[in-house]
Design a protein around this motif. Structure first.
Motif, short mmCIF file in Angstrom:
data_model
loop_
_atom_site.label_atom_id
_atom_site.label_comp_id
_atom_site.label_asym_id
_atom_site.label_seq_id
_atom_site.Cartn_x
_atom_site.Cartn_y
_atom_site.Cartn_z
N ILE A 93 0.84 -1.21 0.00
CA ILE A 93 0.00 0.00 0.00
C ILE A 93 0.87 1.25 0.00
N GLU A 94 1.87 1.25 0.85
CA GLU A 94 2.79 2.39 0.89
C GLU A 94 3.56 2.51 -0.42
N GLY A 95 3.89 1.36 -1.02
CA GLY A 95 4.60 1.37 -2.30
C GLY A 95 3.77 1.98 -3.41
N PHE A 96 2.45 1.73 -3.37
CA PHE A 96 1.57 2.33 -4.37
C PHE A 96 1.60 3.86 -4.24
N TYR A 97 1.44 4.35 -3.01
CA TYR A 97 1.48 5.80 -2.80
C TYR A 97 2.85 6.37 -3.14
N GLY A 98 3.89 5.65 -2.77
CA GLY A 98 5.23 6.12 -3.08
C GLY A 98 5.45 6.27 -4.58
N ALA A 99 4.94 5.32 -5.35
CA ALA A 99 5.07 5.38 -6.81
C ALA A 99 4.29 6.56 -7.37
N MET A 100 3.07 6.75 -6.91
CA MET A 100 2.25 7.86 -7.41
C MET A 100 2.85 9.21 -7.01
N ASN A 101 3.45 9.27 -5.83
CA ASN A 101 4.11 10.50 -5.39
C ASN A 101 5.40 10.78 -6.14
N ASP A 102 5.92 9.77 -6.80
CA ASP A 102 7.15 9.92 -7.59
C ASP A 102 6.77 10.23 -9.04
N ASP A 103 6.20 11.42 -9.24
CA ASP A 103 5.85 11.88 -10.59
C ASP A 103 4.88 10.94 -11.29
N LEU A 104 3.88 10.47 -10.54
CA LEU A 104 2.82 9.62 -11.09
C LEU A 104 3.39 8.40 -11.81
N ASN A 105 4.24 7.66 -11.13
CA ASN A 105 4.85 6.48 -11.75
C ASN A 105 3.86 5.32 -11.70
N THR A 106 2.92 5.32 -12.64
CA THR A 106 1.87 4.30 -12.65
C THR A 106 2.42 2.91 -12.92
N SER A 107 3.56 2.82 -13.58
CA SER A 107 4.17 1.52 -13.83
C SER A 107 4.50 0.82 -12.52
N VAL A 108 5.16 1.52 -11.61
CA VAL A 108 5.50 0.95 -10.31
C VAL A 108 4.26 0.80 -9.44
N ALA A 109 3.31 1.72 -9.59
CA ALA A 109 2.06 1.62 -8.83
C ALA A 109 1.34 0.31 -9.16
N PHE A 110 1.33 -0.07 -10.43
CA PHE A 110 0.70 -1.33 -10.83
C PHE A 110 1.40 -2.53 -10.21
N ALA A 111 2.72 -2.47 -10.12
CA ALA A 111 3.46 -3.58 -9.50
C ALA A 111 2.99 -3.79 -8.06
N ASN A 112 2.75 -2.71 -7.35
CA ASN A 112 2.26 -2.82 -5.97
C ASN A 112 0.81 -3.27 -5.93
N LEU A 113 0.03 -2.87 -6.91
CA LEU A 113 -1.36 -3.33 -6.97
C LEU A 113 -1.41 -4.84 -7.20
N PHE A 114 -0.54 -5.35 -8.03
CA PHE A 114 -0.47 -6.81 -8.24
C PHE A 114 -0.01 -7.53 -6.98
N ASN A 115 0.83 -6.87 -6.17
CA ASN A 115 1.20 -7.47 -4.89
C ASN A 115 -0.01 -7.61 -3.98
N LEU A 116 -0.87 -6.60 -3.98
CA LEU A 116 -2.10 -6.69 -3.19
C LEU A 116 -3.03 -7.76 -3.76
N LEU A 117 -3.06 -7.88 -5.08
CA LEU A 117 -3.91 -8.89 -5.72
C LEU A 117 -3.56 -10.29 -5.24
N LYS A 118 -2.30 -10.53 -5.00
CA LYS A 118 -1.86 -11.86 -4.53
C LYS A 118 -2.60 -12.26 -3.25
N TYR A 119 -2.76 -11.31 -2.35
CA TYR A 119 -3.43 -11.61 -1.07
C TYR A 119 -4.95 -11.68 -1.24
N ILE A 120 -5.49 -10.89 -2.16
CA ILE A 120 -6.92 -11.01 -2.48
C ILE A 120 -7.22 -12.41 -2.98
#
Length: 500
Positions: free
Chosen positions: A381-408
């Protein structure tokens, strides 16, 4: 949970050429202006990539608590063929070709733009002004610039005086990094430029020839506004003499945005914009997307698959997902392989969304809290925000979203109990996954008849399994497999998912 919890939002400012911490002029309010389309033809994918990027910025700023006024204009006059100072108006030319009134062309392609924007799930701007709706403001701005000595009239046209601007201590070219001496050396004398004092001077108001369809009366005679002036007038009217963010495609840095800075500063004696943001270009199989190379395609062609370069049709959310896999300042390369991979990735996330919405917390005695998984979920979750705060790095944000998907998926399959996460972590996982997917990244589940058919077949599967009709059970499993799907049969539930 907000982004400020972890780190400040940084955006790459074209003006400073570095990532700057975003500090609004009057927090929590943010003023954002994005150059909209010239509505003389169907909106193309380069436009969509730009507007999608600023849709993400709009969504994210709103998500972290800002109150955003988003202004995106419609150019319906003044943009000449070739983006230069001479030639036909793009809308006027199309009106002649199609034997229609110019405003019919404007309405047709504005409607197309709105339809395509809605298909890609772009949030409409707060205000969508048009150039023709602000002619009075443009004429008044030209008068002011003449009075201040920043512009001059010549043969019914009015030009911005670059020499005067430079003499007043300003730097024309600072946004794009162009050096004025080099620009002068590159400038060739063209028809109509002899009336200028300096070849780099640009038109604020153009004298119209009798055959020019779109023209209006002014203190300098019949004419039409220059392309650059409209954005300065509309942004100033709705966002003030200085505002927070101005965006557009990288092709607009020079001369369009450079001229906006010069006009704005000359009108108000202030820098008009704090943060300038520009999106990068699209390529197809490594080549620049261009009609002349016959490698460009419209959104409708992507959705239908009706194009020689496409192997199949791709849904709007697949394309949105694909575009967001690259950070907005990166070159984005279209290929069938990349689009197919995006389709698979999007479907995995969309299936995770369906499952996440069905999950509920179930307290259970004797279940040990898994602190490692709690830490991993918090880190994602923090990684998603960190990526978005880093000049809207949606590529890295998606990587963190897939990490959350694993637990879902683990919870959905019964491989992990909700109680093992604890109630707080469980809700953080579920709620953030849904919010990131839908609200921040703007994706949505694409419901079709196919979903209803598959869910109906799952009901039959359950009935056949209960009645021990294993022949029918195997038939339905085979059907799902042929669709690239797998039936997941657990003690908790029976559902379907896209194959790994």
């Amino acid at each position: 949970m907000t982004a400020q919890t972890f780190q400040p939002l940084r955006i790459f400012n074209t003006l400073t050429r570095k990532k700057d911490v975003f500090v609004p002029i009057a927090p929590p309010y943010v003023g954002m202006y994005v150059c909209g389309p010239t509505v003389y033809n169907n909106v193309h994918l380069g436009n969509i990539r730009t507007f999608l990027s600023f849709d993400i910025l709009y969504r994210y700023l709103t998500h972290i608590g800002y109150k955003v006024r988003y202004v995106r204009n419609i150019t319906d006059v003044g943009h000449l063929v070739g983006d230069g100072e001479v030639g036909e108006d793009k809308i006027g030319k199309m009106a002649k070709l199609q034997k229609l009134e110019p405003m019919e062309i404007v309405q047709r392609y504005t409607n197309d733009f709105h339809d395509v924007s809605a298909t890609f799930n772009l949030i409409p701007p707060s205000i969508e002004p048009t150039a023709t709706g602000h002619l009075i403001e443009q004429i008044e701005a030209v008068k002011t610039l003449i009075e201040k000595g920043a512009a001059y009239e010549s043969n019914g046209s009015v030009y911005f005086d670059i020499n005067k601007y430079q003499a007043d201590g300003n730097e024309y070219g600072k946004l794009s990094g162009r050096i004025i001496e080099d620009l002068l050396n590159e400038t060739r004398e063209l028809d109509g430029q002899s009336e200028k004092r300096n070849p780099l001077d640009f038109a604020l108001w153009k004298n119209a020839s009798p055959e020019h369809i779109m023209q209006w009366d002014s203190p300098w005679g019949m004419g039409f506004p220059g392309w650059h002036l409209e954005c300065t007038c509309m942004s100033g009217k709705y966002l003030g003499k200085q505002f927070d963010i101005h965006g557009g495609g990288m092709d607009l840095k020079f001369p369009h945005h450079e001229c906006e800075i010069a006009q704005g500063k000359s009108l108000t004696n202030e820098e008009p914009v704090r943060y300038w943001m520009h999106t990068n270009m699209l390529t197809v199989n490594g080549q620049k997307m261009s009609k002349s190379l016959n490698n460009s395609f419209l959104p409708a062609e992507l959705f239908s698959g009706n194009h020689p370069l496409l192997d199949q049709a791709y849904s709007p959310m697949t394309v949105r997902f694909f575009m967001l896999q690259s950070q907005y300042r990166s070159t984005l390369d279209f290929s069938n392989e990349a689009l197919k991979a995006a389709h698979k990735g999007y479907k995995k996330l969309a299936n995770g969304l369906r499952n996440a919405k069905l999950l509920s917390y179930a307290p259970e005695d004797g279940v040990t809290i898994d602190e490692i998984k709690q830490i991993e979920i918090t880190k994602a979750i923090e990684g998603f925000y960190g990526a978005m705060n880093d000049d809207l790095n949606t590529s890295v944000a998606f990587a963190n979203l897939f990490n959350l998907l694993k637990y879902i998926n683990m919870l959905n399959m019964g491989q992990l109990k909700t109680a093992a996460l604890g109630e707080e972590t469980f809700h953080a996982l579920k709620n953030n996954f849904i919010v990131f997917f839908e609200d921040v990244l703007g994706l949505k589940e694409e419901i079709s008849e196919g979903y209803a058919i598959l869910d109906g077949m799952l009901k039959l599967y359950r009935e056949y399994k209960l009645s021990m009709n294993y022949e029918k059970v195997d038939e339905i499993r085979s059907y799902f497999k042929n669709q690239g799907l797998v039936i997941r049969d657990t003690k908790v539930r029976i559902d379907w998912a896209y194959e790994e």
